[in-house]
Design a protein around this motif. Structure first.
Motif, PDB file in Angstrom:
ATOM      1  N   HIS A  63       7.416  -1.058   1.793  1.00 32.67           N
ATOM      2  CA  HIS A  63       6.754  -2.156   2.505  1.00 32.67           C
ATOM      3  C   HIS A  63       7.082  -3.476   1.810  1.00 32.67           C
ATOM      4  N   LYS A  64       7.919  -4.290   2.463  1.00 34.10           N
ATOM      5  CA  LYS A  64       8.472  -5.486   1.832  1.00 34.10           C
ATOM      6  C   LYS A  64       7.853  -6.753   2.415  1.00 34.10           C
ATOM      7  N   CYS A  65       7.681  -7.740   1.535  1.00 32.83           N
ATOM      8  CA  CYS A  65       7.142  -9.038   1.937  1.00 32.83           C
ATOM      9  C   CYS A  65       8.264  -9.887   2.551  1.00 32.83           C
ATOM     10  N   ASP A  66       7.986 -10.535   3.683  1.00 33.79           N
ATOM     11  CA  ASP A  66       8.979 -11.374   4.359  1.00 33.79           C
ATOM     12  C   ASP A  66       9.145 -12.742   3.694  1.00 33.79           C
ATOM     13  N   LEU A  67       8.205 -13.095   2.794  1.00 32.13           N
ATOM     14  CA  LEU A  67       8.208 -14.434   2.206  1.00 32.13           C
ATOM     15  C   LEU A  67       8.729 -14.474   0.777  1.00 32.13           C
ATOM     16  N   CYS A  68       8.777 -13.349   0.121  1.00 39.77           N
ATOM     17  CA  CYS A  68       9.306 -13.285  -1.252  1.00 39.77           C
ATOM     18  C   CYS A  68       9.968 -11.924  -1.452  1.00 39.77           C
ATOM     19  N   ASN A  69      10.369 -11.633  -2.653  1.00 39.28           N
ATOM     20  CA  ASN A  69      11.085 -10.379  -2.915  1.00 39.28           C
ATOM     21  C   ASN A  69      10.166  -9.203  -3.238  1.00 39.28           C
ATOM     22  N   ALA A  70       8.866  -9.426  -3.171  1.00 38.37           N
ATOM     23  CA  ALA A  70       7.921  -8.367  -3.526  1.00 38.37           C
ATOM     24  C   ALA A  70       7.994  -7.208  -2.542  1.00 38.37           C
ATOM     25  N   PHE A  72       6.095  -3.066  -1.909  1.00 38.61           N
ATOM     26  CA  PHE A  72       4.914  -2.289  -2.277  1.00 38.61           C
ATOM     27  C   PHE A  72       4.986  -0.875  -1.723  1.00 38.61           C
ATOM     28  N   ARG A  73       4.200  -0.007  -2.335  1.00 45.67           N
ATOM     29  CA  ARG A  73       4.210   1.397  -1.925  1.00 45.67           C
ATOM     30  C   ARG A  73       3.430   1.636  -0.640  1.00 45.67           C
ATOM     31  N   THR A  74       2.415   0.818  -0.369  1.00 42.64           N
ATOM     32  CA  THR A  74       1.608   1.030   0.824  1.00 42.64           C
ATOM     33  C   THR A  74       1.489  -0.247   1.652  1.00 42.64           C
ATOM     34  N   LYS A  75       1.226  -0.065   2.940  1.00 45.52           N
ATOM     35  CA  LYS A  75       1.066  -1.186   3.854  1.00 45.52           C
ATOM     36  C   LYS A  75      -0.178  -1.999   3.507  1.00 45.52           C
ATOM     37  N   GLY A  76      -1.215  -1.311   3.039  1.00 44.25           N
ATOM     38  CA  GLY A  76      -2.453  -2.000   2.681  1.00 44.25           C
ATOM     39  C   GLY A  76      -2.270  -2.973   1.529  1.00 44.25           C
ATOM     40  N   ILE A  77      -1.490  -2.553   0.514  1.00 44.37           N
ATOM     41  CA  ILE A  77      -1.244  -3.424  -0.634  1.00 44.37           C
ATOM     42  C   ILE A  77      -0.402  -4.620  -0.209  1.00 44.37           C
ATOM     43  N   LEU A  78       0.565  -4.394   0.690  1.00 43.19           N
ATOM     44  CA  LEU A  78       1.359  -5.509   1.216  1.00 43.19           C
ATOM     45  C   LEU A  78       0.456  -6.505   1.944  1.00 43.19           C
ATOM     46  N   LYS A  79      -0.459  -6.008   2.735  1.00 44.84           N
ATOM     47  CA  LYS A  79      -1.377  -6.872   3.469  1.00 44.84           C
ATOM     48  C   LYS A  79      -2.195  -7.726   2.512  1.00 44.84           C
ATOM     49  N   ASP A  80      -2.690  -7.122   1.448  1.00 44.39           N
ATOM     50  CA  ASP A  80      -3.446  -7.873   0.434  1.00 44.39           C
ATOM     51  C   ASP A  80      -2.557  -8.913  -0.234  1.00 44.39           C
ATOM     52  N   HIS A  81      -1.302  -8.536  -0.492  1.00 45.08           N
ATOM     53  CA  HIS A  81      -0.361  -9.451  -1.142  1.00 45.08           C
ATOM     54  C   HIS A  81      -0.120 -10.700  -0.299  1.00 45.08           C
ATOM     55  N   MET A  82      -0.056 -10.551   0.999  1.00 42.49           N
ATOM     56  CA  MET A  82       0.243 -11.671   1.882  1.00 42.49           C
ATOM     57  C   MET A  82      -0.781 -12.803   1.733  1.00 42.49           C
ATOM     58  N   THR A  84      -1.877 -13.911  -0.985  1.00 40.40           N
ATOM     59  CA  THR A  84      -1.502 -14.743  -2.129  1.00 40.40           C
ATOM     60  C   THR A  84      -0.601 -15.899  -1.700  1.00 40.40           C
ATOM     61  N   HIS A  85       0.077 -15.766  -0.569  1.00 38.24           N
ATOM     62  CA  HIS A  85       0.941 -16.838  -0.068  1.00 38.24           C
ATOM     63  C   HIS A  85       0.126 -17.927   0.631  1.00 38.24           C
ATOM     64  N   THR A  86      -1.037 -17.583   1.123  1.00 37.69           N
ATOM     65  CA  THR A  86      -1.881 -18.568   1.809  1.00 37.69           C
ATOM     66  C   THR A  86      -2.688 -19.401   0.818  1.00 37.69           C
ATOM     67  N   GLY A  87      -2.835 -18.889  -0.409  1.00 42.64           N
ATOM     68  CA  GLY A  87      -3.641 -19.602  -1.402  1.00 42.64           C
ATOM     69  C   GLY A  87      -5.129 -19.376  -1.227  1.00 42.64           C
ATOM     70  N   LYS A  88      -5.498 -18.615  -0.214  1.00 45.19           N
ATOM     71  CA  LYS A  88      -6.922 -18.369   0.042  1.00 45.19           C
ATOM     72  C   LYS A  88      -7.478 -17.342  -0.943  1.00 45.19           C
ATOM     73  N   LYS A  89      -8.707 -17.570  -1.359  1.00 42.03           N
ATOM     74  CA  LYS A  89      -9.420 -16.621  -2.225  1.00 42.03           C
ATOM     75  C   LYS A  89     -10.806 -16.430  -1.632  1.00 42.03           C
TER      76      LYS A  89
END
Length: 254
Positions: A63-70, A72-82, A84-89
């Motif tokens: 599961h690869k990020c379209d915005l960086c080279n990251a 991940f093993r699961t789709k859920g972790i990729l979703k959480d990673h995304m 980090t690109h919005t800057g939202k916490k």
């Protein structure tokens, strides 16, 4: 039909709509883990967990990020990673000013306030806030170093340690200080350096007013109270409280 009627015919205090759910649950009582890894012996209750684990051996991250080279093993972790690109916490801590992009990160953080360390080592007294940290710690007992450098074949217990090591081959220092020109191969090096600007010394001696930036410095200092000299010379009877004093001493033998 049970999924439509709400009927839960298979029971064990807990109740389940399907027999397969009960069978998996019963294994939590018997500690049976039928799905075993052929490469390291790790065992799991469910096949999905084994499949996830096997990716640590194969390095597969589908599961690869379209915005960086990251990746991940699961789709859920990729979703959480995304996030980090919005800057939202969106997950703030109620006890301090910290905020997190992922709910699980907030959950782990809260344990720094409560002192909860639910993941305990069976071999020593160590306990951890995160299960992954326990897995990493267990390798100190087993000697397992599954992450290997392709250039010099050095092995490491954790992926982050391998990543930091790779910078020694490239001379890359990606962690730069915002206040001066210093740069570091590891994030921990930058964190330690920043204390020279802030004056922070979080490791305090219980026996005197001394305080230190690093835990190892405090440990060396404690020897001044006990008169312990743990660093011994292999060529004579000299012994020292601190390692760098031993290194300096060794030069008289060469």
């Amino acid at each position: 039909m049970a999924t439509h009627t709400g009927e839960q015919p298979f029971q064990c205090d807990a109740a389940f709509k399907r027999k397969a759910g009960l069978e998996r649950h019963v294994m939590t009582h018997t500690e049976e883990k039928p799905y075993k890894c052929d490469l390291c012996g790790a065992a799991y209750l469910q096949k999905g967990n084994l499949d996830y684990h096997l990716m640590t051996h194969t390095g597969e991250r589908p599961h690869k990020c379209d915005l960086c080279n990251a990746a991940f093993r699961t789709k859920g972790i990729l979703k959480d990673h995304m996030v980090t690109h919005t800057g939202k916490k969106p997950f703030p801590c109620d006890l301090c000013d910290a905020a997190f992009p992922r709910k699980c990160k907030l959950k782990y953080h809260m344990r720094t306030h409560t002192g909860e360390r639910p993941f305990k080592c069976d071999v020593c007294n160590a306990a951890f806030t995160v299960k992954g940290n326990l897995h990493h710690h267990m390798r100190t007992h087993t000697g397992e170093k599954p992450y290997n450098c392709d250039l010099c074949h050095t092995g490491f217990r954790g992926k982050s340690s391998l990543k930091s090591h790779m910078a020694t081959h490239t001379d890359e220092k990606p962690f730069q200080c915002d206040l001066c020109d210093a740069a570091f191969t590891q994030k921990t090096g930058l964190k330690y350096h920043m204390m020279t600007h802030s004056g922070e010394k979080p490791f305090k001696c219980d026996l005197c007013d001394a305080a230190f930036r690093g835990k190892n410095h405090l440990k060396s200092h404690m020897a001044t109270h006990t008169d312990e000299k743990p660093f011994q010379c292999d060529r004579c009877i000299a012994a020292f409280r601190q390692k760098h004093h031993l290194k300096k001493h060794i030069t008289i033998h060469t």
